[in-house]
Design a protein around this motif. Structure first.
Motif, PDB file in Angstrom:
ATOM      1  N   LEU A  75       0.684  -1.155  -0.017  1.00  0.00           N
ATOM      2  CA  LEU A  75      -0.004   0.109   0.183  1.00  0.00           C
ATOM      3  C   LEU A  75       0.978   1.367   0.173  1.00  0.00           C
ATOM      4  CD1 LEU A  75      -3.064  -0.727   2.393  1.00  0.00           C
ATOM      5  CD2 LEU A  75      -3.113  -0.008  -0.013  1.00  0.00           C
ATOM      6  N   GLN A  76       2.171   1.208   0.621  1.00  0.00           N
ATOM      7  CA  GLN A  76       3.044   2.428   0.618  1.00  0.00           C
ATOM      8  C   GLN A  76       3.832   2.563  -0.703  1.00  0.00           C
ATOM      9  OE1 GLN A  76       2.676   3.883   3.362  1.00  0.00           O
ATOM     10  NE2 GLN A  76       1.459   2.022   4.082  1.00  0.00           N
ATOM     11  N   LEU A  77       3.410   1.774  -1.694  1.00  0.00           N
ATOM     12  CA  LEU A  77       4.194   1.822  -2.962  1.00  0.00           C
ATOM     13  C   LEU A  77       3.668   3.290  -3.675  1.00  0.00           C
ATOM     14  CD1 LEU A  77       4.414  -1.897  -4.527  1.00  0.00           C
ATOM     15  CD2 LEU A  77       6.071  -0.416  -3.503  1.00  0.00           C
ATOM     16  N   LEU A  86      -0.475  -5.446  -6.654  1.00  0.00           N
ATOM     17  CA  LEU A  86       0.136  -6.179  -5.449  1.00  0.00           C
ATOM     18  C   LEU A  86      -0.796  -6.254  -4.195  1.00  0.00           C
ATOM     19  CD1 LEU A  86       3.936  -5.252  -5.947  1.00  0.00           C
ATOM     20  CD2 LEU A  86       2.841  -7.509  -6.532  1.00  0.00           C
ATOM     21  N   THR A  87      -1.267  -5.168  -3.906  1.00  0.00           N
ATOM     22  CA  THR A  87      -2.161  -5.320  -2.815  1.00  0.00           C
ATOM     23  C   THR A  87      -3.479  -6.244  -2.873  1.00  0.00           C
ATOM     24  OG1 THR A  87      -1.660  -2.807  -2.207  1.00  0.00           O
ATOM     25  CG2 THR A  87      -3.446  -3.567  -1.062  1.00  0.00           C
ATOM     26  N   VAL A  88      -4.287  -6.117  -4.078  1.00  0.00           N
ATOM     27  CA  VAL A  88      -5.028  -6.897  -4.390  1.00  0.00           C
ATOM     28  C   VAL A  88      -4.679  -8.290  -4.200  1.00  0.00           C
ATOM     29  CG1 VAL A  88      -6.916  -7.376  -5.925  1.00  0.00           C
ATOM     30  CG2 VAL A  88      -6.465  -5.123  -5.540  1.00  0.00           C
ATOM     31  N   ALA A  89      -3.518  -8.565  -4.888  1.00  0.00           N
ATOM     32  CA  ALA A  89      -3.091  -9.932  -4.903  1.00  0.00           C
ATOM     33  C   ALA A  89      -2.831 -10.386  -3.482  1.00  0.00           C
ATOM     34  CB  ALA A  89      -1.828  -9.904  -5.819  1.00  0.00           C
ATOM     35  N   LEU A 135       0.005 -11.585 -12.385  1.00  0.00           N
ATOM     36  CA  LEU A 135       0.511 -11.765 -13.843  1.00  0.00           C
ATOM     37  C   LEU A 135       0.357 -10.318 -14.420  1.00  0.00           C
ATOM     38  CD1 LEU A 135       1.439 -13.775 -15.728  1.00  0.00           C
ATOM     39  CD2 LEU A 135      -0.831 -14.419 -16.322  1.00  0.00           C
ATOM     40  N   THR A 136      -0.616  -9.510 -13.668  1.00  0.00           N
ATOM     41  CA  THR A 136      -0.861  -8.361 -14.512  1.00  0.00           C
ATOM     42  C   THR A 136       0.214  -7.239 -14.024  1.00  0.00           C
ATOM     43  OG1 THR A 136      -3.213  -8.501 -14.292  1.00  0.00           O
ATOM     44  CG2 THR A 136      -2.362  -6.286 -14.422  1.00  0.00           C
ATOM     45  N   ARG A 137       0.929  -7.523 -12.797  1.00  0.00           N
ATOM     46  CA  ARG A 137       2.070  -6.788 -12.539  1.00  0.00           C
ATOM     47  C   ARG A 137       3.222  -7.203 -13.159  1.00  0.00           C
ATOM     48  NH1 ARG A 137       5.677  -8.088  -7.839  1.00  0.00           N
ATOM     49  NH2 ARG A 137       5.033 -10.345  -8.422  1.00  0.00           N
ATOM     50  N   ASP A 138       3.255  -8.451 -13.642  1.00  0.00           N
ATOM     51  CA  ASP A 138       4.533  -8.992 -14.291  1.00  0.00           C
ATOM     52  C   ASP A 138       4.541  -8.405 -15.807  1.00  0.00           C
ATOM     53  OD1 ASP A 138       5.502 -10.296 -12.537  1.00  0.00           O
ATOM     54  OD2 ASP A 138       4.384 -12.036 -13.090  1.00  0.00           O
ATOM     55  N   VAL A 139       3.111  -8.141 -16.550  1.00  0.00           N
ATOM     56  CA  VAL A 139       3.189  -7.556 -17.763  1.00  0.00           C
ATOM     57  C   VAL A 139       3.572  -5.974 -17.821  1.00  0.00           C
ATOM     58  CG1 VAL A 139       1.514  -7.034 -19.399  1.00  0.00           C
ATOM     59  CG2 VAL A 139       1.362  -9.343 -18.475  1.00  0.00           C
ATOM     60  N   TYR A 140       2.876  -5.397 -16.641  1.00  0.00           N
ATOM     61  CA  TYR A 140       3.167  -4.071 -16.468  1.00  0.00           C
ATOM     62  C   TYR A 140       4.605  -3.891 -16.277  1.00  0.00           C
ATOM     63  CZ  TYR A 140       3.352   0.491 -14.264  1.00  0.00           C
ATOM     64  OH  TYR A 140       3.763   1.767 -13.888  1.00  0.00           O
ATOM     65  N   VAL A 141       5.506  -4.524 -15.476  1.00  0.00           N
ATOM     66  CA  VAL A 141       7.069  -4.575 -15.457  1.00  0.00           C
ATOM     67  C   VAL A 141       7.537  -4.723 -16.709  1.00  0.00           C
ATOM     68  CG1 VAL A 141       8.921  -5.440 -14.046  1.00  0.00           C
ATOM     69  CG2 VAL A 141       6.896  -5.056 -13.016  1.00  0.00           C
ATOM     70  N   VAL A 142       7.208  -5.793 -17.435  1.00  0.00           N
ATOM     71  CA  VAL A 142       7.830  -5.874 -18.691  1.00  0.00           C
ATOM     72  C   VAL A 142       7.574  -4.774 -19.571  1.00  0.00           C
ATOM     73  CG1 VAL A 142       7.652  -7.544 -20.711  1.00  0.00           C
ATOM     74  CG2 VAL A 142       7.669  -8.324 -18.366  1.00  0.00           C
ATOM     75  N   ILE A 143       6.380  -4.074 -19.851  1.00  0.00           N
ATOM     76  CA  ILE A 143       6.245  -3.234 -20.566  1.00  0.00           C
ATOM     77  C   ILE A 143       7.185  -2.002 -20.160  1.00  0.00           C
ATOM     78  CG2 ILE A 143       4.306  -1.409 -21.397  1.00  0.00           C
ATOM     79  CD1 ILE A 143       2.283  -3.657 -21.073  1.00  0.00           C
ATOM     80  N   GLN A 144       7.150  -1.905 -18.903  1.00  0.00           N
ATOM     81  CA  GLN A 144       8.073  -0.409 -18.578  1.00  0.00           C
ATOM     82  C   GLN A 144       9.610  -0.790 -18.994  1.00  0.00           C
ATOM     83  OE1 GLN A 144       7.326  -0.132 -14.218  1.00  0.00           O
ATOM     84  NE2 GLN A 144       6.317   1.912 -14.691  1.00  0.00           N
TER      85      GLN A 144
END
Length: 246
Positions: A75-77, A86-89, A135-144
């Protein structure tokens, strides 16, 4: 030897060894199911799989608190997308562990008047949502990471060189698609922690998909995917540098 001892001393390490053994048994049972002379072996593997599953449930009794604490940290990110994913996960992971703990309590006779099938489905739903958000986080990081590489002049030259050295691409595949795949593969290769986490989550996703009836596979596919994700989990736990952060 010290590394092995340190690994097995961790509760997560023991859980992942149990998990790998459980899914290895499930895969072996599926492969040997139509072999009459292996009936005794299949029976032993079935018993071992059940014991591994029960042992893992015992190891996970404290994981609900760990997931809640992880949700508080995420939540602090400052990055809102990472914060949300990550919070929802972590929240769904905590709910999954609660359901799992209730099922364990029922299996040992501490609780009797509950619908086992309903709690099992709820656990699978929470597990599924946790994996989707991870997995959504992973895709977001890859795109970045891909965007960062595209902005690199030296890397753009590599892409142009790749396309010029493969003129047949234009006749078979859209050049832009080939450039995208080249960029994606180079990004994952240069960031193995992201690649490992994405592969692990994709493999894990087949487990709740099959359980919920969203995508029916078979026990062999579930066993194979579970084994691969378990081995990746062992590798990333043994080598912290291969663990994705945050």
């Amino acid at each position: 030897m010290d590394a092995v001892v340190n690994f097995t001393n961790q509760s997560q390490g023991r859980d992942r060894i149990f998990r790998a053994t459980q899914y290895a048994c499930a895969l072996s049972i599926y492969l040997l199911r139509n072999t009459p002379e292996r009936k005794d072996l299949v029976a032993k593997l079935t018993s071992l799989e059940a014991h591994m599953s029960a042992g893992r449930k015992l190891f996970r009794l404290g994981n609900t608190v760990n997931s809640i604490e992880a949700a508080k940290r995420t939540l602090q990110l400052s990055d809102r997308v990472l914060c949300l994913c990550l919070t929802v996960a972590n929240i769904n992971r905590a709910l999954y562990f609660i359901c799992d703990n209730v099922l364990w309590a029922r299996s040992v006779g501490l609780i009797r008047d509950i619908d086992k099938e309903r709690w099992s489905l709820n656990a699978s739903r929470c597990y599924f949502l946790s994996l989707v958000m991870s997995l959504t986080r992973d895709v977001y990081v890859v795109i970045q990471l891909m965007v960062q590489k595209v902005r690199d002049k030296h890397f753009r030259q590599k892409i142009d060189q790749h396309l010029s050295e493969n003129p047949e691409v234009a006749e078979v595949v859209i050049p832009q698609l080939d450039a995208f795949l080249f960029l994606l593969l180079k990004t994952l290769k240069s960031h193995p922690a992201v690649a490992y986490d994405m592969l692990k989550n994709i493999c894990d996703l087949f487990i709740p998909l099959d359980r919920l009836g969203i995508y029916q596979s078979n026990a062999g596919v579930v066993g194979f995917c579970g084994l691969i994700s378990s081995l990746i989990g062992i590798v990333t736990l043994a080598q912290p540098k291969l663990r994705i952060k945050p």
